[in-house]
Scaffold this motif. Structure first.
Motif, mmCIF file in Angstrom:
data_model
loop_
_atom_site.group_PDB
_atom_site.id
_atom_site.type_symbol
_atom_site.label_atom_id
_atom_site.label_comp_id
_atom_site.label_asym_id
_atom_site.label_seq_id
_atom_site.Cartn_x
_atom_site.Cartn_y
_atom_site.Cartn_z
ATOM 1 N N TRP A 47 20.062 -8.071 21.542
ATOM 2 C CA TRP A 47 19.610 -6.644 21.153
ATOM 3 C C TRP A 47 19.186 -6.520 19.619
ATOM 4 O O TRP A 47 19.576 -7.009 18.507
ATOM 5 N N THR A 48 17.981 -5.573 19.573
ATOM 6 C CA THR A 48 17.689 -5.288 18.407
ATOM 7 C C THR A 48 17.478 -3.479 18.165
ATOM 8 O O THR A 48 17.201 -2.932 18.880
ATOM 9 N N LEU A 49 18.633 -3.077 17.499
ATOM 10 C CA LEU A 49 19.052 -1.846 17.088
ATOM 11 C C LEU A 49 18.232 -1.254 15.844
ATOM 12 O O LEU A 49 18.198 -1.858 14.715
ATOM 13 N N GLN A 50 18.017 0.063 16.067
ATOM 14 C CA GLN A 50 17.526 0.851 14.864
ATOM 15 C C GLN A 50 18.455 1.959 14.520
ATOM 16 O O GLN A 50 19.002 2.426 15.458
ATOM 17 N N PRO A 51 18.396 2.109 13.152
ATOM 18 C CA PRO A 51 19.148 3.473 12.762
ATOM 19 C C PRO A 51 18.847 4.674 13.489
ATOM 20 O O PRO A 51 17.499 4.820 13.448
ATOM 21 N N GLY A 52 19.470 5.443 13.955
ATOM 22 C CA GLY A 52 19.256 6.636 14.915
ATOM 23 C C GLY A 52 18.870 6.420 16.151
ATOM 24 O O GLY A 52 18.575 7.372 17.057
ATOM 25 N N GLY A 53 18.733 5.014 16.477
ATOM 26 C CA GLY A 53 18.339 4.795 17.948
ATOM 27 C C GLY A 53 19.560 5.294 18.909
ATOM 28 O O GLY A 53 20.685 5.069 18.773
ATOM 29 N N ARG A 54 18.964 5.398 20.431
ATOM 30 C CA ARG A 54 20.041 5.895 21.369
ATOM 31 C C ARG A 54 19.974 4.738 22.599
ATOM 32 O O ARG A 54 18.724 4.464 22.947
ATOM 33 N N TYR A 55 21.122 4.331 22.667
ATOM 34 C CA TYR A 55 21.077 3.210 23.612
ATOM 35 C C TYR A 55 22.332 3.271 24.590
ATOM 36 O O TYR A 55 23.221 4.133 24.206
ATOM 37 N N TYR A 56 22.176 2.588 25.690
ATOM 38 C CA TYR A 56 23.383 2.492 26.478
ATOM 39 C C TYR A 56 23.358 1.275 27.364
ATOM 40 O O TYR A 56 22.439 0.544 27.472
ATOM 41 N N VAL A 57 24.707 0.618 27.724
ATOM 42 C CA VAL A 57 25.100 -0.189 28.495
ATOM 43 C C VAL A 57 25.876 -0.164 29.539
ATOM 44 O O VAL A 57 26.694 0.710 29.687
ATOM 45 N N VAL A 58 25.311 -0.909 30.911
ATOM 46 C CA VAL A 58 26.151 -0.472 31.884
ATOM 47 C C VAL A 58 26.740 -1.904 32.269
ATOM 48 O O VAL A 58 25.949 -2.849 32.379
ATOM 49 N N ARG A 59 27.793 -1.918 32.773
ATOM 50 C CA ARG A 59 28.511 -3.085 33.269
ATOM 51 C C ARG A 59 29.095 -2.963 34.846
ATOM 52 O O ARG A 59 29.673 -2.016 34.980
ATOM 53 N N ASP A 60 28.266 -3.728 35.525
ATOM 54 C CA ASP A 60 28.717 -3.854 37.008
ATOM 55 C C ASP A 60 28.634 -2.269 37.544
ATOM 56 O O ASP A 60 29.416 -1.840 38.556
ATOM 57 N N ASP A 61 27.701 -1.315 37.380
ATOM 58 C CA ASP A 61 27.132 -0.395 37.901
ATOM 59 C C ASP A 61 28.069 0.942 37.821
ATOM 60 O O ASP A 61 27.719 2.018 38.203
ATOM 61 N N SER A 62 29.400 0.669 37.314
ATOM 62 C CA SER A 62 30.329 1.909 37.447
ATOM 63 C C SER A 62 31.177 2.030 36.080
ATOM 64 O O SER A 62 31.787 3.116 36.177
ATOM 65 N N SER A 63 30.646 1.411 34.972
ATOM 66 C CA SER A 63 31.220 1.862 33.787
ATOM 67 C C SER A 63 29.879 1.754 32.875
ATOM 68 O O SER A 63 29.015 0.883 32.805
ATOM 69 N N ILE A 64 29.983 2.571 31.549
ATOM 70 C CA ILE A 64 28.978 2.815 30.783
ATOM 71 C C ILE A 64 29.401 2.922 29.615
ATOM 72 O O ILE A 64 30.267 3.858 29.330
ATOM 73 N N VAL A 65 28.731 2.514 28.394
ATOM 74 C CA VAL A 65 28.948 2.651 26.897
ATOM 75 C C VAL A 65 27.525 3.472 26.580
ATOM 76 O O VAL A 65 26.586 2.545 26.581
ATOM 77 N N LEU A 66 27.561 4.369 25.865
ATOM 78 C CA LEU A 66 26.478 5.011 25.299
ATOM 79 C C LEU A 66 26.843 5.337 23.663
ATOM 80 O O LEU A 66 27.901 5.393 23.273
ATOM 81 N N PHE A 67 25.661 5.056 22.937
ATOM 82 C CA PHE A 67 25.813 5.079 21.466
ATOM 83 C C PHE A 67 24.738 5.553 20.606
ATOM 84 O O PHE A 67 23.487 5.317 21.258
ATOM 85 N N VAL A 68 24.709 6.197 19.809
ATOM 86 C CA VAL A 68 23.611 6.612 18.810
ATOM 87 C C VAL A 68 24.088 5.876 17.546
ATOM 88 O O VAL A 68 25.055 5.895 17.126
ATOM 89 N N GLN A 69 23.068 5.106 17.291
ATOM 90 C CA GLN A 69 23.335 4.058 16.044
ATOM 91 C C GLN A 69 23.072 5.046 14.690
ATOM 92 O O GLN A 69 22.219 5.626 14.613
ATOM 93 N N GLY A 70 24.214 4.757 13.974
ATOM 94 C CA GLY A 70 24.277 5.536 12.519
ATOM 95 C C GLY A 70 23.404 5.321 11.739
ATOM 96 O O GLY A 70 22.907 3.971 11.882
ATOM 97 N N GLN A 71 23.182 6.132 10.609
ATOM 98 C CA GLN A 71 22.022 5.721 9.289
ATOM 99 C C GLN A 71 22.889 4.747 8.345
ATOM 100 O O GLN A 71 22.228 4.204 7.770
ATOM 101 N N LYS A 72 24.427 5.134 8.362
ATOM 102 C CA LYS A 72 25.004 4.443 7.263
ATOM 103 C C LYS A 72 25.464 2.939 7.902
ATOM 104 O O LYS A 72 25.904 2.822 8.915
ATOM 105 N N PRO A 73 25.922 2.011 6.880
ATOM 106 C CA PRO A 73 26.379 0.816 7.330
ATOM 107 C C PRO A 73 27.592 1.067 7.905
ATOM 108 O O PRO A 73 28.412 2.187 7.652
ATOM 109 N N LEU A 74 28.216 0.135 9.073
ATOM 110 C CA LEU A 74 29.535 0.351 9.864
ATOM 111 C C LEU A 74 30.705 0.433 9.024
ATOM 112 O O LEU A 74 31.310 1.164 9.172
#
Length: 434
Positions: A47-74
Motif C-alpha cells: 500500500w502507498t497512501l497519501q494524506p487526504g486519500g480515500r481508500y477501502y479494503v474488502v475481505r471475503d466479499d462481505s466485510s469492508i473497511v473504508l478510511f480517509v487518510q488524515g493530514q497529521k501523523p497518527l
C-alpha cells in the motif's frame, strides 16, 4: 437532503442489499460515484497512501473497511472509527438443500443468528447471496446471486389444526417445519438437479460448474414509510444496515481534508459471535489499522500511541419502548422512537460504553443539536451484545455503544423512526468533523 429523503435513501440501500455480500457491492457502487475518487486496496499488495486519500479494503466479499487518510501523523491524532455490521439474522440455504415430499420441492434451511422465526411465515421470500464455480480457465470464481421475484414461501398451519396458536404462540420445529416450498415437481424431476438448473438459469453458469453457495433467504417486500404522518418506516435488516448507512453518509458528506484518519468498519458475522477471519473478533480491522500506520512510516510505538488516542463508535440498533409490552423494559430506561440516538449501557460490558465515553458522545450530540437517550436492559433478562466490547478489547481503544431505537428487532420486518436516522447521521458527522 431532507430527513425523509435520507430515510428513502436508506430504504433503497437496504432493498439493494439483501445479503451481506450485496451490502458491500452496494457500498462500492456508491463509492464509485464520489469525488474525490475512492481507491480499492488489495490486501496482497503493497500500500502507498497519501494524506487526504480515500481508500477501502474488502475481505471475503462481505466485510469492508473504508478510511480517509488524515493530514497529521497518527501518533498525534489517533483514529476515529465507526463500526457496524453487514449481516442480519435469518435463514440460510443448506448445501444439499433440495428435497421432494409428496410432489413439492422444498429447500432445507439453517438458522443464522437469532431471527424471530414466526415472522418468516406467509411472506414473499426469495434468495440472494454468493455462488462459487469453476470458470472457463479452470479457476475458482465467485459471483453474486439475487432472485428478484418471490421464489419461496413458508405457509402457516391453519388455525383449525393448531387451535392454541393464539394462546401459545407459533412454534416451529427447527429441523422439520422450516423447509421452504419452492415448486411442484413431476415424478421425473430430481430435486437437486431442478435447483441447480434454477441457479444456472439465473447466473448463466452451467450447473456442472457450480461448486457451492452462500445463499440467504430475504423478504422481497420493499421498505416503506408508515403511520398517519409517515413518521415511521419499516424494512428488513434495519438491524444493522441502518447503522452502516448512517456511518457511510457521515463519512461521505463532503470533501473534507481531516487531520485525523477517519475509519468506517463494517463486519460480517456479528449475529453469530464475530469469530471469523472477517468478523470483528478477527484480524481484519487490526490488520488495516496497522498497515495504515506502516505505510506512513510510523513505528510500532507510534502505532500504540495512535491507538491510545483513538475512539470508536460501535453503532447497532437499540430496543425502543413498545407500550403493548411494558413488562419487557426497565421502567427507568424506556427509550422512544424519534427521540434521538441511544447510549447503551451494561455494567457487565455487553456494551462497551462507560462514563467517559458516554459523556463524550453526549457532548457530540449537544454540539450537533441532537437529542439523546440512555438504555439499560432489565436485570432479569439476558442482554444482547455488539462488536463494541470485542473491538475495544482487541485494539485497546475507548469505545461507546449507541444506536437508533427500533421495534421488532430480528423480525423479518422491523420498524424505526424517521427522525432518528437523521439524528444519528448528524452526530456521526460531528464526531468525524471534531
Amino acid at each position: 437532503m431532507s430527513v425523509r429523503q435520507q430515510v428513502q435513501n436508506l430504504l433503497d440501500f437496504i432493498d439493494a442489499s439483501p445479503s451481506p455480500w450485496h451490502v458491500v457491492k452496494t457500498i462500492e457502487a456508491q463509492l464509485a460515484t464520489q469525488t474525490p475518487a475512492w481507491e480499492r486496496l488489495d490486501e496482497t499488495a503493497k500500500w502507498t497512501l497519501q494524506p487526504g486519500g480515500r481508500y477501502y479494503v474488502v475481505r471475503d466479499d462481505s466485510s469492508i473497511v473504508l478510511f480517509v487518510q488524515g493530514q497529521k501523523p497518527l501518533a498525534e491524532t489517533g483514529f476515529k472509527i465507526i463500526g457496524a455490521h453487514t449481516d442480519s439474522p435469518g435463514l440460510r440455504i443448506k448445501p444439499n438443500a433440495a428435497s421432494s415430499v409428496d410432489g413439492l420441492l422444498r429447500l432445507g434451511v439453517e438458522i443464522y443468528g437469532g431471527p424471530i422465526l414466526a415472522t418468516f411465515t406467509d411472506r414473499d421470500l426469495s434468495l440472494a447471496g454468493r455462488m462459487s464455480y469453476k470458470n472457463d480457465q479452470g479457476d475458482i470464481a465467485s459471483l453474486l446471486v439475487k432472485f428478484d421475484q418471490p421464489l419461496l414461501r413458508l405457509p402457516n398451519l391453519a388455525i383449525h389444526m393448531n387451535r392454541t396458536v393464539n394462546e401459545d404462540g407459533l412454534k416451529l420445529q427447527k429441523q422439520t417445519e422450516l423447509p421452504l416450498i419452492l415448486s411442484a415437481l413431476t415424478e421425473e424431476q430430481l430435486p437437486q438437479a431442478y435447483f441447480s438448473a434454477l441457479l444456472q438459469q439465473q447466473t448463466g453458469v452451467a450447473a456442472t460448474r457450480i461448486l457451492s453457495w452462500d445463499l440467504a433467504v430475504y423478504d422481497t417486500q420493499k421498505g416503506a414509510f408508515w403511520g398517519a404522518e409517515n413518521q415511521f418506516y419499516a424494512d428488513s435488516q434495519l438491524d444493522n444496515l441502518s447503522s452502516c448507512h448512517a456511518a457511510l453518509q457521515a463519512l461521505l458528506f463532503d470533501d473534507m481534508q481531516p487531520d485525523t484518519t477517519l475509519v468506517c468498519a463494517f463486519f460480517d458475522h456479528e449475529e453469530i459471535g464475530s469469530q471469523s477471519n472477517k468478523g470483528a473478533d478477527g484480524s481484519f480491522l487490526p490488520d488495516v489499522l496497522q498497515r495504515i500506520a506502516l505505510s506512513t512510516a510510523e513505528g510500532s510505538e507510534d502505532v500504540a500511541r495512535a491507538l491510545a488516542k483513538s475512539f470508536m463508535i460501535s453503532a447497532d440498533m437499540a430496543h425502543a419502548y413498545q407500550p403493548n409490552f411494558p413488562n419487557a423494559y426497565d421502567p427507568d430506561h424506556k427509550v422512544g422512537v424519534n427521540k434521538g440516538p441511544v447510549i447503551k449501557v451494561n455494567a457487565n460490558q455487553s456494551y462497551s460504553s462507560e462514563s467517559v465515553s458516554a459523556a463524550m458522545f453526549a457532548d457530540w450530540c449537544e454540539q450537533a443539536e441532537v437529542p439523546y437517550q440512555t438504555y439499560s436492559h432489565r436485570c432479569d433478562m439476558p442482554c444482547g451484545s455488539t462488536i463494541g466490547p470485542i473491538t475495544a478489547a482487541k485494539l485497546g481503544i475507548r469505545s461507546i455503544d449507541v444506536g437508533s431505537p427500533m421495534w421488532a428487532m430480528h423480525s423479518i420486518r422491523e420498524s424505526a423512526g424517521v427522525l432518528d436516522h437523521d439524528y444519528l447521521i448528524r452526530v456521526m458527522k460531528r464526531f468525524f468533523a471534531e
